[in-house]
Motif scaffolding. Sequence first.
Motif, mmCIF file in Angstrom:
data_model
loop_
_atom_site.group_PDB
_atom_site.id
_atom_site.type_symbol
_atom_site.label_atom_id
_atom_site.label_comp_id
_atom_site.label_asym_id
_atom_site.label_seq_id
_atom_site.Cartn_x
_atom_site.Cartn_y
_atom_site.Cartn_z
ATOM 1 N N ARG A 168 -1.860 9.655 -35.504
ATOM 2 C CA ARG A 168 -2.193 9.563 -36.926
ATOM 3 C C ARG A 168 -3.146 10.673 -37.346
ATOM 4 O O ARG A 168 -2.986 11.282 -38.408
ATOM 5 C CB ARG A 168 -2.786 8.195 -37.260
ATOM 6 C CG ARG A 168 -1.796 7.049 -37.136
ATOM 7 C CD ARG A 168 -2.422 5.710 -37.481
ATOM 8 N NE ARG A 168 -2.745 5.615 -38.891
ATOM 9 C CZ ARG A 168 -3.978 5.475 -39.379
ATOM 10 N NH1 ARG A 168 -5.013 5.425 -38.544
ATOM 11 N NH2 ARG A 168 -4.192 5.370 -40.673
ATOM 12 N N GLU A 171 -1.254 14.007 -37.295
ATOM 13 C CA GLU A 171 -0.405 14.114 -38.475
ATOM 14 C C GLU A 171 -1.235 14.452 -39.704
ATOM 15 O O GLU A 171 -0.814 15.239 -40.567
ATOM 16 C CB GLU A 171 0.360 12.817 -38.697
ATOM 17 C CG GLU A 171 1.348 12.882 -39.844
ATOM 18 C CD GLU A 171 2.194 11.627 -39.975
ATOM 19 O OE1 GLU A 171 2.772 11.429 -41.056
ATOM 20 O OE2 GLU A 171 2.276 10.852 -38.993
ATOM 21 N N ALA A 198 3.853 14.906 -34.214
ATOM 22 C CA ALA A 198 3.004 14.484 -35.334
ATOM 23 C C ALA A 198 2.644 15.662 -36.229
ATOM 24 O O ALA A 198 2.576 15.526 -37.458
ATOM 25 C CB ALA A 198 1.744 13.811 -34.801
ATOM 26 N N ARG A 201 5.497 16.275 -38.529
ATOM 27 C CA ARG A 201 5.565 15.282 -39.613
ATOM 28 C C ARG A 201 4.566 15.625 -40.715
ATOM 29 O O ARG A 201 4.883 15.552 -41.903
ATOM 30 C CB ARG A 201 5.272 13.875 -39.074
ATOM 31 C CG ARG A 201 6.390 13.261 -38.273
ATOM 32 C CD ARG A 201 6.205 11.749 -38.170
ATOM 33 N NE ARG A 201 4.907 11.372 -37.598
ATOM 34 C CZ ARG A 201 4.686 11.189 -36.305
ATOM 35 N NH1 ARG A 201 5.689 11.349 -35.437
ATOM 36 N NH2 ARG A 201 3.492 10.832 -35.869
ATOM 37 N N GLY A 202 3.357 15.975 -40.313
ATOM 38 C CA GLY A 202 2.348 16.310 -41.305
ATOM 39 C C GLY A 202 2.700 17.544 -42.110
ATOM 40 O O GLY A 202 2.536 17.579 -43.333
#
Length: 341
Positions: A168, A171, A198, A201-202
């Motif tokens: 998290r 990302e 990740a 995705r970010g």
Amino acid sequence: MKVDARLDVDDVETMCHTVRRLEAEGYAGIWTSETAHDPFLPLMIAAQQTERIQLGCAVAVAFARNPMTVANVAHDLQRYSRGRFTLGLGTQVKPHIERRFSMPWSDPMARLEEFIAAVKAILTAWETGERLHFEGSYYRHTLMTPMFRPEPHGHGHPPIIMAGVGARMVEAAGRSADGILVHAFSTPEYLRDVVLTAVDRGLSSRARARDGFEVSCRGFLATGRDEHELERAKQAVRARIAFYASTPAYLPVLEHHGWADLGKQLNTLSRSGGDDRWTEMASLIDDEVLATFAVVAEPDRAGAEIAKRYRGIADRYWFYTPYPIAADVLSSISRTIGAEG
């Protein structure tokens, strides 16, 4: 892959010599950390003593400060280094923020993303002359009178990188920052399967390409010029791996390798209060765990092993060697990494 060096803070004369040597030896960057010393002050010395090498903090604890104070120091270091500064920010963990820095704790990911947005808004206002108006959930900056507005320096914003381990937070770096500093308590498998995924995705959430977003990896290295030095290095790295593995925040890395029970055992020992608990914890890091987290090799093989391990993963790499090691050994390994690509 660029190879960077960590600046150990000592007396001023030693630092002056060290930063000049690191630049002469061809390192791409010099990084400071916020542990027992301020991460920004040594970079002022480094900026004055060098001409081309990149300078950065990896990392400063964001939640121990506020966006305005961080923007001030980032603006000044970018000016004094003539555009060579990188601002690295991290969250630290809740006990340190509340009990060491006596500052409030909240959702670390959301707060750090807003912190970065606020710093960028302040720096933009200073460079362009536009009105400062930033209002978020955690920070509000709406006052900037001429007396407190620094002059533009023309070097642009310093890149801002985030420290992260979990998916998290990584990302979030892809969404909000210019790069990610990955903790040394990572493995190539975890970096490929979790971190890079990740990051992508970010980046996709803001339609930004991977080019220009730097992944910096600090990697454990256990090396020595003879059997005694190598064994000492291995024991020091075992102890450091055990320390990080005992921290609940880093448990996902162990879980990725099926070693969650090891992390829980180490956490229990770390809280036991026993005088020999740190020694006992290090003894639980067997050769398989050591080799998974660290490059273990003699100096003439270490560079090639590092290049192989981090190829396709890291844009930048720097050594994590929690034991005494000669500077010429590391510079030789650095040159090998550069030659290997």
